[in-house]
Enzyme design. Sequence first.
Site: not given
Length: 277
Positions: A90, A182-183
């Site tokens: 990500f 920050n899932p």
Amino acid sequence: MPVLSAQLRQAAAELAAAGIDAPRVEAELLAAHVLGVARGRLLLIDSLSDAQAEQFGQLVRRRAVRIPLQHLTGTAPFLDRELLVGPGVFIPRPETELLARWGIEALAGLTDPVVLDLCSGSGALAIAVADARPDARVYAVERSEDALPWLRRNTTGTGVEVLPGDVRTVPLPAPVDLVLSNPPYVPLATAVPPEVGHDPAEAVFAGAEGLDLIPALIERAAEVLRDGGRLGVEHDDTHTPAMSALLAAAWTDVRTHPDLAGRPRFTTAIRKGRAPS
């Protein structure tokens, strides 16, 4: 030799036609990448070599089909770092810097704090804390076999310890002073920009409501945080009521903080004291 200013004008026009929000800025960032200089030094450069112009044109064309800028340059800025990124991990966003800054401030007054970054991805949050607090013991938890190589590269030499595994089941150190995360939290039906399609889906989406992982993450944080320890979790702007409900029992001082656009973006809380056993 191709004139740089003309190349930049042409590239900016091409990127604008492709719907890029800041076409001139991105054209300059790609040119700086090709030339191996900081963007601010482009003013000192008049021209490109033919090979550089060809490479620049190829990068612009790839960006025009919405391949993320960070995949083209191989890095993403985060606070004072340039993190290595690419397919499988990500790309950290500027909004998450706000959570990192909050976490660093939350450690003020603590000596040798212990910090967990759950769903670490590139390691952005963990590394930010480790850079700001060299006395901290910082752990980064990540389960993705594709993301872990990026995490390990980025954390090399930072003092961050990587813990491979699912946040729901991996053994965690305790007691901990701070948990940051920050899932994945985007609801499945949410329309996202084309660039987000290049992020791993498991790092972006989390079920119909975007809440498949956050409840378990909060439960794990409650298990390992010391009394008075702090939690900060990034989430969707629709999640404020859900976050308040999930944090009602074991937490106090629950606060939701806005992102750069003023939307609710992360919630913080303090672990309540446990009743004597």
